[in-house]
Structure formats: C-alpha cells, structure tokens
Write an enzyme that holds these catalytic residues in place. Structure first.
Site, PDB file in Angstrom:
ATOM      1  N   GLU A   1     -46.085  -0.058  12.698  1.00  0.00           N
ATOM      2  CA  GLU A   1     -44.879  -0.184  13.501  1.00  0.00           C
ATOM      3  C   GLU A   1     -45.529  -0.412  14.669  1.00  0.00           C
ATOM      4  O   GLU A   1     -46.478  -0.748  15.954  1.00  0.00           O
ATOM      5  CB  GLU A   1     -45.787   1.994  14.049  1.00  0.00           C
ATOM      6  CG  GLU A   1     -45.727   2.771  13.655  1.00  0.00           C
ATOM      7  CD  GLU A   1     -46.098   4.328  13.456  1.00  0.00           C
ATOM      8  OE1 GLU A   1     -47.625   4.302  14.960  1.00  0.00           O
ATOM      9  OE2 GLU A   1     -45.598   5.268  12.691  1.00  0.00           O
TER      10      GLU A   1
ATOM     11  N   GLU B   1     -43.133   7.305   7.052  1.00  0.00           N
ATOM     12  CA  GLU B   1     -44.304   8.004   7.804  1.00  0.00           C
ATOM     13  C   GLU B   1     -43.506   9.376   8.517  1.00  0.00           C
ATOM     14  O   GLU B   1     -42.468   8.519   9.331  1.00  0.00           O
ATOM     15  CB  GLU B   1     -45.077   7.214   8.392  1.00  0.00           C
ATOM     16  CG  GLU B   1     -46.152   7.848   8.745  1.00  0.00           C
ATOM     17  CD  GLU B   1     -47.258   7.273  10.135  1.00  0.00           C
ATOM     18  OE1 GLU B   1     -47.160   5.982   9.623  1.00  0.00           O
ATOM     19  OE2 GLU B   1     -47.740   7.410  10.856  1.00  0.00           O
TER      20      GLU B   1
END
Length: 359
Positions: free
Chosen positions: A192, A284
């Site tokens: 991320e 995710e």
C-alpha cells in the site's frame, strides 16, 4: 488496509525444462493433497473430509498469466482466484498451521493464500533471513494443499516503496530463486504505497520487476497503486494516472484495496472503470472500516463482490487470524487451539466470507 493500526502486542504456458519442472510440481502437489486426505485420523479428532472430486485450484489451472485485462490459466481461460490473506506473520504466525490451512483449502475451498510479510513494525527488517524462511514455509504449505500463494511485500510505513528498495531486491531475489520453476506463485511487490507520486511507484516497480524476471520470467507480478492501493482515490486522484502512464512491463496486474464500510460509491466506481482499462487484482479488502474494525457492511461488500464476480476479478480478504478486530475471521483465542473448521470458530465476518469463498 488503509491507515492500518498495528496489532496489540509473458508466456501463457511454461515451456521446455521449466514447464516440465512445473508440471512435476503440480503432480506432487496433487499427490500430497490425496496423501493428506488418506492419512489416519487421530483419536478424538474430527474425521478427515472426503477426497475432493475435482482437482485442486493449482492442479486444475496450472501456470497463470495475464491475457488482456484478465488473469488466465494455462489453457488461456480467464479465472478468478478467491481466498484469504494472512495477518502480519510477525504477529500471527500461530494462525497459519497445518490445521488452519487444511481448513482453508478443504472446508473453505479457497484458491489462494496471500502471505503478508511486513517490512517494518517488527517484520522483515528485524530478521531478513528468518522472515524469508517463514514466508517460504507458508507458501510451501499453500502449495502442498493445491492453493496458489501471493507473496506480499507488505510495505506500509513509510509509504514510499523506494525507502525499502534494497530490502525488496534481496527478498524477491530469494523468493524468485526458490519458486522459479513453480506455477503457484504471484509476486505482490508493494502492498500500500501512500504519500508518494505514481511516477515514484512506477519507478520502483520498474526496478523490482526485472529482479523477479531474472529468476522467474513466467510468474504474474502485482503492482501496488497510489494512496493505499486505491488507484489514487484516497489522495484525490483516480485510475487515469495509471492508464496514461502504465508500468513498462508485461504479465502484470495492478492492485486495488477497499474496506466496504469506509469506501463507498467513488471507490466502487473506480474499481469498475479501472478494470475496464487495466488488469486488476484485489489483494486486500474487508467488510468493515479502513482499520478493519467496527460494524460489518455486508450490503456494500456484496456490491463489490458482485462486480468482481461479473468481471472475473480475483480477491483475497483481510485477514485469516484471531486478531481482536472485527476484520479477523476467527474468534479471539482460536489460534491457541486446533479446531478450525465450520462456522463455530468464526466471527460474523468470517462466516460471511467463508460462505462467499465456498460459492
């Protein structure tokens, strides 16, 4: 997970010798699953499930590749993998056991396990050799049960993946050397990214992908996107920056993350638009808020899942642990025991996501 808080304590089919090696590994994987299912039951243990009538996901699909905007199997057919992500292996390795992975593969019928190796927060940087070995142990265990494995370089803070460039090169060199002849891996090179430009993320990807390709030219590579893998939405942008300036590499997909209670129409629409233009893998997501906490929003989550099913977008859910948060699928304390199957050990989110994986 966006702004996550820490826990409390390419070719379509491999050819030549590489292809032969991968076929041999597939056969061994299938044999291992059958052998495990035929093993005697310990006294007091639940009976082993009946042997599956269909091949495992790995045996059925073989080497994956990106064809157009889709993830495709060795026959060139579009496939969508559905499964779970581990929590950070520095915290919840005790939740990734033979018993829990048997349940994930056989009871949940998962196609894929995402193995999340955090870089900071007590992770890889504290013991590179140890965390590499741990990741390999979990990848091997997924393969032994006929599941694919996403090798997740879980950089989070700092948000610029270039801050860990040298570590990433070391880690992915080791992983690609080990799995260069195995069809069951996908490499997620930056979990991320945040607070950094797309051009910086692209530059990082174009330095890491050749490191992987030098050892494993066939595997799919998953590239994180800006603003916690939201295609920039969480920082006021959108997918156009990737569409207009894609990574200079083949056989790659871009990642998108969402948490349904926090990420609403704008995010859903971004996923829809981006997947019309780019190959996307949702590595995710959660049914709660962006910290994996709070009430579940199953209605919004189902809208995302319906879109992903219609467009054959693969996904892994966060997370396969007994963390106290609502986003962890197991009830707190489950990982201290040896009962993993059925719904009695699951939180509300676990019951819901298990049912979606089994569909």
């Amino acid at each position: 997970m966006h702004q996550r808080t820490t826990p409390p304590t390419a070719p379509t089919v491999a050819t030549g010798r590489r292809g032969m090696a991968r076929k041999a590994l597939l056969a061994a994987s299938a044999l291992g699953v059958v052998t495990a299912l035929m093993a005697p039951v310990r006294a007091g243990a639940a009976p082993a499930p009946a042997a599956p009538t269909a091949a495992t996901p790995l045996a059925a699909n073989g080497q994956l590749s990106v064809c157009g905007r889709q993830l495709c199997n060795a026959s060139g057919q579009a496939v969508a993998l559905n499964g779970m992500s581990t929590h950070g292996t520095q915290w919840y390795a005790q939740c990734v056991t033979d018993g829990s992975l048997d349940a994930l593969a056989q009871d949940w019928r998962s196609d894929v396990l995402r193995v999340s190796t955090y870089v900071q927060e007590g992770g890889y940087e504290t013991d590179p050799a140890g965390f590499t070995a741990r990741a390999q142990k979990f990848v091997d265990a997924a393969h032994a049960r006929g599941m694919y494995a996403v090798i997740d370089w879980h950089m989070l803070t700092p948000g610029d993946p270039n801050a860990n460039l040298d570590r990433a090169k070391t880690f992915f060199t080791a992983m690609a050397k080990k799995y260069k002849n195995h069809p069951g891996v996908l490499y997620e090179i930056a979990n991320e990214p945040s607070g950094v430009s797309w051009s910086a993320i692209k530059s990082y990807a174009e330095q890491i992908i050749p490191v992987i390709r030098a050892e494993d030219p066939d595997a799919v590579v998953l590239v994180g996107t800006r603003a916690w893998s939201s295609f920039g939405v969480s920082e006021g942008s959108n997918e156009s920056e990737v569409v207009n300036n894609p990574v200079n590499a083949s056989n790659i997909m871009y990642t998108f993350h969402f948490y349904a209670a926090s990420h609403r129409e704008e995010y859903l629409n971004t996923l829809d638009r981006a997947s019309d233009r780019l190959p996307v893998f949702v590595t995710e997501f959660g049914t709660q808020d962006y910290a994996g906490e709070g009430a579940n929003d199953f209605t919004m989550s189902q809208r995302y899942l319906d879109l992903m099913k219609r467009k054959k977008i693969s996904w892994t859910n966060w997370n396969y642990s007994d963390d106290h948060r609502s986003g962890a699928v197991f009830k707190t304390g489950t990982c201290n025991g040896d009962n993993w199957t059925g719904t009695g050990v699951l939180k509300e989110a676990g019951v819901w996501i298990r049912d979606r994986i089994r569909q």
